[in-house]
Design a protein around this motif. Structure first.
Motif, short mmCIF file in Angstrom:
data_model
loop_
_atom_site.label_atom_id
_atom_site.label_comp_id
_atom_site.label_asym_id
_atom_site.label_seq_id
_atom_site.Cartn_x
_atom_site.Cartn_y
_atom_site.Cartn_z
N ARG A 57 -93.49 -48.78 1.93
CA ARG A 57 -92.37 -49.03 1.03
C ARG A 57 -92.21 -50.53 0.77
O ARG A 57 -91.95 -50.96 -0.37
N GLU A 58 -92.35 -51.34 1.81
CA GLU A 58 -92.24 -52.79 1.67
C GLU A 58 -93.38 -53.35 0.81
O GLU A 58 -93.17 -54.21 -0.04
N ILE A 59 -94.59 -52.85 1.04
CA ILE A 59 -95.74 -53.32 0.27
C ILE A 59 -95.56 -53.02 -1.20
O ILE A 59 -95.88 -53.83 -2.07
N ARG A 60 -95.03 -51.85 -1.49
CA ARG A 60 -94.87 -51.44 -2.89
C ARG A 60 -93.83 -52.28 -3.65
O ARG A 60 -93.76 -52.22 -4.87
N LYS A 61 -93.06 -53.08 -2.94
CA LYS A 61 -92.10 -53.96 -3.62
C LYS A 61 -92.80 -55.13 -4.30
O LYS A 61 -92.24 -55.75 -5.20
N THR A 62 -94.03 -55.43 -3.86
CA THR A 62 -94.71 -56.62 -4.37
C THR A 62 -96.08 -56.37 -4.97
O THR A 62 -96.60 -57.23 -5.67
N THR A 63 -96.69 -55.21 -4.73
CA THR A 63 -98.04 -55.00 -5.23
C THR A 63 -98.32 -53.53 -5.49
O THR A 63 -97.74 -52.65 -4.84
N THR A 64 -99.22 -53.27 -6.43
CA THR A 64 -99.66 -51.90 -6.73
C THR A 64 -101.05 -51.64 -6.16
O THR A 64 -101.70 -50.66 -6.52
N THR A 65 -101.52 -52.51 -5.27
CA THR A 65 -102.83 -52.33 -4.65
C THR A 65 -102.94 -50.93 -4.04
O THR A 65 -102.01 -50.48 -3.36
N PRO A 66 -104.06 -50.23 -4.25
CA PRO A 66 -104.21 -48.90 -3.66
C PRO A 66 -104.04 -48.92 -2.14
O PRO A 66 -104.56 -49.79 -1.46
N ILE A 67 -103.28 -47.95 -1.63
CA ILE A 67 -103.04 -47.82 -0.20
C ILE A 67 -103.62 -46.49 0.28
O ILE A 67 -103.29 -45.44 -0.26
N LEU A 68 -104.47 -46.56 1.31
CA LEU A 68 -105.02 -45.36 1.93
C LEU A 68 -104.44 -45.25 3.33
O LEU A 68 -104.63 -46.13 4.16
N PHE A 69 -103.70 -44.18 3.58
CA PHE A 69 -103.20 -43.94 4.93
C PHE A 69 -104.34 -43.39 5.79
O PHE A 69 -105.09 -42.51 5.36
N LEU A 70 -104.46 -43.92 7.01
CA LEU A 70 -105.45 -43.46 7.97
C LEU A 70 -104.71 -43.26 9.29
O LEU A 70 -104.40 -44.22 9.98
N THR A 71 -104.41 -42.00 9.63
CA THR A 71 -103.46 -41.76 10.70
C THR A 71 -103.71 -40.44 11.41
O THR A 71 -104.34 -39.53 10.85
N ALA A 72 -103.20 -40.36 12.63
CA ALA A 72 -103.29 -39.12 13.40
C ALA A 72 -102.20 -38.13 13.00
O ALA A 72 -102.25 -36.95 13.40
N ARG A 73 -101.22 -38.56 12.24
CA ARG A 73 -100.14 -37.67 11.81
C ARG A 73 -100.64 -36.83 10.64
O ARG A 73 -100.79 -37.32 9.53
N SER A 74 -100.91 -35.55 10.94
CA SER A 74 -101.66 -34.72 10.00
C SER A 74 -100.85 -33.60 9.36
O SER A 74 -101.41 -32.76 8.64
N SER A 75 -99.55 -33.54 9.58
CA SER A 75 -98.76 -32.45 9.00
C SER A 75 -98.64 -32.63 7.48
O SER A 75 -98.77 -33.73 6.95
N ASP A 76 -98.39 -31.52 6.80
CA ASP A 76 -98.19 -31.58 5.35
C ASP A 76 -97.00 -32.48 5.01
O ASP A 76 -97.02 -33.20 4.01
N PHE A 77 -95.97 -32.43 5.84
CA PHE A 77 -94.79 -33.26 5.59
C PHE A 77 -95.14 -34.74 5.62
O PHE A 77 -94.71 -35.52 4.76
N ASP A 78 -95.94 -35.15 6.62
CA ASP A 78 -96.35 -36.55 6.71
C ASP A 78 -97.19 -36.96 5.50
O ASP A 78 -97.01 -38.04 4.93
N LYS A 79 -98.11 -36.07 5.11
CA LYS A 79 -98.96 -36.39 3.97
C LYS A 79 -98.13 -36.54 2.70
O LYS A 79 -98.30 -37.50 1.93
N LEU A 80 -97.21 -35.61 2.48
CA LEU A 80 -96.37 -35.68 1.29
C LEU A 80 -95.48 -36.92 1.31
O LEU A 80 -95.24 -37.54 0.28
#
Length: 240
Positions: free
Chosen positions: A68-91
């Motif tokens: 959310r903080e990054i999106r205040k200043t840039t539109t650079t593509p963001i790829l999440f890479l995480t162990a949190r795999s639930s649909d809720f986390d992804k959404l």
């Protein structure tokens, strides 16, 4: 050697080095490693990155909040890479401005492939900007300028992610034409990306919140139940 600059954010040093090594083997040399959200924000304030790979579980800030903080200043593509795999986390990650979501454990080569998809799309957009003219869609209250990568509503610039912009630009290029969710995904994200219908729906929902007078009763990006979505230019609403 590839000139793109990539930011990796993860509190696991071993994982950072692994991804860095794979990227280097693919010719990427400009790679910045950070292990905290504070370090990442400092780096982002100092330079422009082409892709950001972001963990969710960081020691000093939740990765979703960092996005959310990054999106205040840039539109650079963001790829999440995480162990949190639930649909809720992804959404949640996609709703906050993420462009892709990869869960651990992962295949390092898949991560590199996802990064390359984002970079390739950016290069294509830049090349189109250099060779195209008349790429401004002006509907009075809403204006989309593809050459400048800007969206304005009532004269005020609308902050959006790269995928939100690409999706809206594609719809503007095809006004009043109906597309299924799958067609939109293939046209904007690419036929070889791993995703689902929810990705498109989330991005359309975010665009509606930014562009529609009443997002719950949209007049611009409308849904034809059981068929798909279409873009109705504001000046042509009466043709709906």
């Amino acid at each position: 050697m590839k000139n793109e600059t990539i930011l990796l954010v993860d509190d696991e040093k071993g994982l950072l080095k692994l991804v860095e090594t794979i990227l280097q083997k693919e010719g990427f040399q400009h790679i910045v490693l950070t292990m905290t959200a504070a370090e990442a924000l400092t780096q982002i304030s100092r330079r422009q990155f082409d892709v950001i790979v972001l963990d969710v579980m960081l020691p000093d800030m939740d990765g979703f909040e960092l996005c959310r903080e990054i999106r205040k200043t840039t539109t650079t593509p963001i790829l999440f890479l995480t162990a949190r795999s639930s649909d809720f986390d992804k959404l949640t990650g996609l709703a906050l401005g993420g462009d892709d979501y990869i869960t651990k454990p992962f295949n390092p080569l898949e991560v590199v492939a996802r990064i390359q998809v984002q970079l390739r799309r950016q290069r294509m957009n830049r090349n189109q900007n250099e060779t195209s003219v008349g790429r401004v869609f002006d509907y009075g209250a809403i204006c989309i300028n593809k050459d400048e990568g800007r969206i304005t509503r009532n004269g005020t610039e609308v902050a959006c992610t790269s995928k939100e912009f690409e999706l809206l630009a594609f719809l503007c290029e095809n006004p009043n034409r109906v597309f299924t969710v799958q067609q939109l995904y293939e046209r904007v994200w690419g036929p070889f990306c791993n995703g689902d219908d929810k990705t498109v729906v989330i991005h359309i929902s975010r665009l509606r919140k930014k562009l529609e007078n009443d997002p719950k009763q949209p007049d611009i990006i409308v849904n034809l139940r059981g068929i798909g979505y279409k873009f109705i230019p504001p000046s042509m609403e009466g043709e709906r």
